[in-house]
Design a protein around this motif. Structure first.
Motif, PDB file in Angstrom:
ATOM      1  N   PHE A  56      29.258  30.128  39.243  1.00  0.00           N
ATOM      2  CA  PHE A  56      30.057  29.432  40.254  1.00  0.00           C
ATOM      3  C   PHE A  56      31.447  30.073  40.302  1.00  0.00           C
ATOM      4  N   LYS A  57      32.198  29.763  41.347  1.00  0.00           N
ATOM      5  CA  LYS A  57      33.546  30.303  41.520  1.00  0.00           C
ATOM      6  C   LYS A  57      34.553  29.181  41.795  1.00  0.00           C
ATOM      7  N   CYS A  58      34.506  28.131  41.014  1.00  0.00           N
ATOM      8  CA  CYS A  58      35.347  26.957  41.251  1.00  0.00           C
ATOM      9  C   CYS A  58      36.837  27.312  41.167  1.00  0.00           C
ATOM     10  N   PRO A  59      37.609  27.002  42.199  1.00  0.00           N
ATOM     11  CA  PRO A  59      39.031  27.361  42.206  1.00  0.00           C
ATOM     12  C   PRO A  59      39.885  26.509  41.277  1.00  0.00           C
ATOM     13  N   PHE A  60      39.288  25.460  40.708  1.00  0.00           N
ATOM     14  CA  PHE A  60      40.022  24.553  39.824  1.00  0.00           C
ATOM     15  C   PHE A  60      39.580  24.684  38.365  1.00  0.00           C
ATOM     16  N   THR A  89      35.685  36.120  34.311  1.00  0.00           N
ATOM     17  CA  THR A  89      35.769  37.523  33.910  1.00  0.00           C
ATOM     18  C   THR A  89      34.428  37.933  33.321  1.00  0.00           C
ATOM     19  N   ASN A  90      34.136  39.208  33.346  1.00  0.00           N
ATOM     20  CA  ASN A  90      32.921  39.709  32.687  1.00  0.00           C
ATOM     21  C   ASN A  90      33.275  40.749  31.633  1.00  0.00           C
ATOM     22  N   SER A  91      34.522  40.652  31.139  1.00  0.00           N
ATOM     23  CA  SER A  91      34.999  41.570  30.104  1.00  0.00           C
ATOM     24  C   SER A  91      34.553  41.048  28.734  1.00  0.00           C
ATOM     25  N   GLU A 127      29.442  28.547  31.970  1.00  0.00           N
ATOM     26  CA  GLU A 127      28.117  28.030  32.320  1.00  0.00           C
ATOM     27  C   GLU A 127      27.050  28.563  31.355  1.00  0.00           C
ATOM     28  N   PRO A 128      26.466  27.691  30.531  1.00  0.00           N
ATOM     29  CA  PRO A 128      25.501  28.161  29.531  1.00  0.00           C
ATOM     30  C   PRO A 128      24.190  28.695  30.095  1.00  0.00           C
ATOM     31  N   THR A 129      23.858  28.334  31.320  1.00  0.00           N
ATOM     32  CA  THR A 129      22.613  28.838  31.908  1.00  0.00           C
ATOM     33  C   THR A 129      22.601  30.359  31.960  1.00  0.00           C
ATOM     34  N   ILE A 130      23.782  30.964  32.127  1.00  0.00           N
ATOM     35  CA  ILE A 130      23.824  32.422  32.267  1.00  0.00           C
ATOM     36  C   ILE A 130      23.623  33.136  30.930  1.00  0.00           C
ATOM     37  N   CYS A 146      26.630  36.179  38.186  1.00  0.00           N
ATOM     38  CA  CYS A 146      27.269  35.691  36.964  1.00  0.00           C
ATOM     39  C   CYS A 146      28.065  36.768  36.244  1.00  0.00           C
ATOM     40  N   GLY A 147      27.728  38.040  36.511  1.00  0.00           N
ATOM     41  CA  GLY A 147      28.445  39.150  35.886  1.00  0.00           C
ATOM     42  C   GLY A 147      27.952  39.547  34.512  1.00  0.00           C
ATOM     43  N   VAL A 148      26.913  38.851  33.998  1.00  0.00           N
ATOM     44  CA  VAL A 148      26.513  39.129  32.612  1.00  0.00           C
ATOM     45  C   VAL A 148      25.015  39.341  32.416  1.00  0.00           C
ATOM     46  N   ASN A 149      24.231  39.271  33.483  1.00  0.00           N
ATOM     47  CA  ASN A 149      22.804  39.541  33.375  1.00  0.00           C
ATOM     48  C   ASN A 149      22.466  40.757  34.218  1.00  0.00           C
ATOM     49  N   GLN A 150      21.862  41.745  33.587  1.00  0.00           N
ATOM     50  CA  GLN A 150      21.692  43.051  34.207  1.00  0.00           C
ATOM     51  C   GLN A 150      20.232  43.515  34.159  1.00  0.00           C
TER      52      GLN A 150
END
Length: 336
Positions: free
Chosen positions: A88-92, A101-103, A133-136, A38-42
């Motif tokens: 997820f990485k949905c292309p649409f 992004t995780n900025s 995605e709110p789960t993250i 997800c890029g945001v949980n460490q």
């Protein structure tokens, strides 16, 4: 600050210097300093730190119909917000500029108390955890949601449905409703293209219904990707048989976006074909989205118009305590 008893958001790996994130079904195994998909949980000192806690990137007041939720407090306002990142990485993705992004903008900081105060100030009836995605960002969402519930506000999750069973059980204590994307009926498409899993989403949907969260399902129809009759028939049958015929199914038209900017838009005929398939499966409430057709609610018993909508605006609501005024049929939903 802890506002309530939290679920365990991670577990330590025995004998190893790493933890497993328990928020979504990716179950990322993280060594010290490592960040999940997800890029945001460490992993910070063998604990899971949600880096976006307190840092929303998008915040708006919307009609609840925009979520879309048509069977929860029709015509009411909701305070909607999201952060950066996604599992997820949905292309649409229509919100790809924040979800992919995780900025993190650390200059924006909104505490749970401030979020609830803002919702009340804006006259919102609910808070929607959405846009990405709110789960993250579940730890942040729950801290807000518990306070919101104490103030009489509803809580809405707009999600891809990849939560763990632990999260769904925990959601039942504070989440009132969820709109879950059922993006395809092809497991390989889910895994290869979206980087998720169909069986996991089906499992989450069943679980949410079981624990009493009001569920509405959305399928973004993309011609050539997920709109063949056989797949739609199986999808509609799953909703009817596993979730219930009263669960609303939102069929939304795709418009070129993100990595699929060259793909054709979905025609209204495709949505109407899916609608016929859903009705044949016995679904009582099917709504078409992203097209200029009124998403009206009719009584499944006597077919009288109950909720008249123009776009996202409710012009007439004839429901009386959640029932049809003509035949007294109880309509499933969250009406108060």
């Amino acid at each position: 600050m802890t506002y309530h008893k939290r679920m365990q958001y991670y577990k330590k790996v025995e004998g190893k210097e790493s933890i497993v994130c328990l928020l979504c079904q990716h179950a990322c195994k993280l060594k010290e300093g490592q960040v999940g998909i997800c890029g945001v949980n460490q992993n910070v000192e063998d604990k899971l730190k949600t880096l976006v806690y307190g840092h929303p990137i998008a915040l708006n007041v919307d009609p609840v119909e925009k979520k879309p939720l048509y069977h929860l407090l029709p015509g009411s306002k909701v305070l909607s917000f999201g952060t950066v990142g996604c599992n997820f990485k949905c292309p649409f993705c229509q919100n790809w500029d924040i979800s992919q992004t995780n900025s993190i903008n650390k200059n924006i900081e909104v505490s749970p108390e401030q979020m609830v105060e803002l919702a009340l100030k804006e006259g919102a009836s609910a808070i929607a955890y959405t846009y990405n995605e709110p789960t993250i960002f579940y730890p942040y969402a729950k801290d807000i949601g518990v306070l919101a519930k104490e103030k009489g506000l509803k809580n809405i999750f707009v999600s891809n449905g990849f939560e763990t069973a632990q999260v769904v059980e925990d959601m039942a204590t504070w989440v009132d409703a969820a709109n879950i994307d059922l993006k395809s009926w092809d497991e390989s498409y889910y895994k290869k293209v979206l980087k998720g899993g169909l069986e996991a989403v089906k499992e989450t949907l069943r679980h949410m219904v079981k624990v009493g969260i009001w569920v509405e399902v959305t399928t973004l129809l993309i011609e050539g990707d997920n709109d063949i009759d056989e797949a739609l028939e199986q999808m509609a049958a799953f909703i009817a048989n596993d979730l219930g015929v009263d669960v609303p199914w939102h069929l939304s038209a795709f418009y070129p976006n993100y990595k699929m900017s060259e793909h054709q838009a979905t025609g209204i005929e495709t949505l109407q074909r899916a609608e016929r398939i859903g009705k044949k499966a016995g679904l009582k409430h099917i709504y078409l989205g992203n097209v200029p057709i009124a998403g009206n609610t009719y009584c499944p018993e006597c077919d009288k118009l109950l909720i008249d909508r123009t776009g996202y605006k409710v012009t007439t609501n004839r429901l009386q305590e959640g029932c049809c005024p003509h035949c007294s049929k109880a309509i499933k939903g969250v009406w108060s």
